[in-house]
Write a protein that holds these residues in place. Structure first.
Motif: not given
Length: 328
Positions: A20, A198, A234, A251-252, A254, A310
């Motif tokens: 991620c 998150r 990202s 948006s992704s 972190n 996601t």
């Protein structure tokens, strides 16, 4: 079922799984030049496909036991073994004890991400925390211990009772030193799972840095070093009239900020910036007709694909709940 269909299916299925955005393993699985690491069962297993000198793995709880058998026949004097906190708590502690009993030259990198991330972010049974891991390792007889932490974590340094602590920028130096040590040594790496961060930030349970990082494409030269430094999904391509450059998918993201480690003047850090909401969420969608549902004879299989973080688990849970409410 044509040949073209089979080719497309094969390409879709062969997509490489990845960490991620902001995953602790993006930083924790990096090794010194010339070193070799072993994977285990956990998200860090994916480092084997990332050109990080991590080669081979074993069953859950056997992390390092494979090196006990291999070491007498290898010209290599030392290896690193990645071990997640969930597996450590489950059974990996037994492999560490076996390595100590065998007198093996190995450094365990125990990745404390405060969640059993691979299966949904559950907490560790028994409220395991990093200081307790350090105390247990010391009680087993491991003399060479170090704690490496992400500077954004809330770490109680007094809880480690004299064990050296280092910010994650110092991980490489710690590893180089430990690779020279005979016997079993251990590094406890502290950084919370990015997906769990998150979730907790949405609930106000985890610090949320009031800043965001952007890339000025007028300055970016598209070298890609930010992606090398951060290993982060990202960092995405940005097509411009001057060629392909880089941008950060807000948006992704972190907020790990490891992408700024490279020497690059194109990065811009904004404090107090908020991501503008997607304007399509403001559209008034009219009532939708009920679709024609297929007849389900026994079971109905659905494949949900995506990169970790996601929403794959969330979509699966929603579908399962909907099916249950519908009497399936």
């Amino acid at each position: 079922d044509t040949a073209a269909d089979r080719q497309v299916t094969q390409l879709l299925v062969s997509r490489t799984p990845y960490f991620c955005a902001g995953c602790p393993h993006n930083s924790s699985t990096v090794l010194p030049e010339g070193a070799r690491g072993y994977a285990g069962i956990g998200c860090h297993w994916m480092s084997q496909s990332m050109d990080r000198a991590t080669e081979g793995y074993t069953h859950m709880g056997g992390e390092g036991a494979n090196w006990i058998g291999e070491a007498p026949f290898s010209k290599r004097a030392h290896v690193f073994q990645n071990l997640g906190d969930g597996t450590y708590n489950h059974s990996g502690v037994l492999a560490i004890r076996a390595a100590i009993a065998a007198g093996t030259n190995i450094t365990y990198k125990i990745l404390y991400n405060d969640a059993v991330a691979m299966t949904g972010g559950q907490g560790n049974e028994g409220d395991l925390d990093a200081p307790r891991i350090v105390d247990e390792l010391r009680a087993m007889g491991i003399e060479h211990l170090a704690v490496v932490y992400d500077e954004k974590e809330d770490v109680d340094f007094n809880a480690f009772k004299g064990v050296p602590t280092h910010e994650r920028a110092g991980l490489m130096k710690v590893q180089e030193d430990f690779a020279k040590i005979k016997g079993v040594s251990a590094i406890v790496y502290i950084q919370t799972c990015a997906a769990e961060k998150r979730r907790r930030r949405k609930r106000g349970l985890f610090p949320d840095p009031d800043k965001r990082v952007f890339i000025n494409t007028d300055i970016c030269e598209g070298c890609g070093d930010c992606g090398v430094q951060s290993n982060c999904v990202s960092i995405v391509p940005a097509e411009t009239e001057l060629g392909r450059k880089r941008k950060i998918d807000q948006s992704s993201c972190n907020k790990d900020f490891s992408c700024v480690k490279g020497f690059c003047p194109s990065f811009v850090t904004l404090e107090g910036a908020k991501v503008r909401k997607d304007p399509t969420t403001q559209i008034n969608i009219p009532d939708l007709a009920i679709p024609d549902l297929p007849t389900i004879n026994g079971t109905h299989n659905v494949v949900i694909t995506g990169v970790g973080g996601t929403g794959v688990v969330t979509i699966g849970a929603l579908l399962a709940q909907a099916a249950q409410l519908d009497g399936k």
